[in-house]
Design a protein around this motif. Structure first.
Motif: not given
Length: 66
Positions: A1-16
Motif C-alpha cells: 500500500m505504501k508503494k501505491i501511495a508513493l507512486a501516486a505522490a510521485l506521479s502527481v509531482a511529476a505531472t505538475s
C-alpha cells in the motif's frame, strides 16, 4: 500500500512539474524581424519641370502665331 501511495505522490509531482513545460512550447511565436530600410539617393534633376515648361512654350508659340 505504501508503494501505491508513493507512486501516486510521485506521479502527481511529476505531472505538475511538466505541466508548464509543454504549454510554453505551444505558445512559441516567431521572432520579430524588422524590415530592412532601403534608402535611395535622389538625383538633382530638372526632368520633372522641363516637360511642363516645354508644353507651355509650345502652347504660347501656337497662340502667338494666330
Amino acid at each position: 500500500m505504501k508503494k501505491i501511495a508513493l507512486a501516486a505522490a510521485l506521479s502527481v509531482a511529476a505531472t505538475s512539474a511538466f505541466a508548464g513545460g509543454h504549454s510554453k512550447m505551444g505558445k512559441y511565436s516567431e521572432p520579430v524581424i524588422e524590415p530592412a530600410v532601403v534608402v535611395e539617393e535622389t538625383r538633382a534633376s530638372s526632368g520633372g519641370i522641363i516637360v511642363p515648361i516645354m508644353l507651355l512654350l509650345i502652347v504660347a508659340a501656337a497662340v502667338a502665331t494666330r
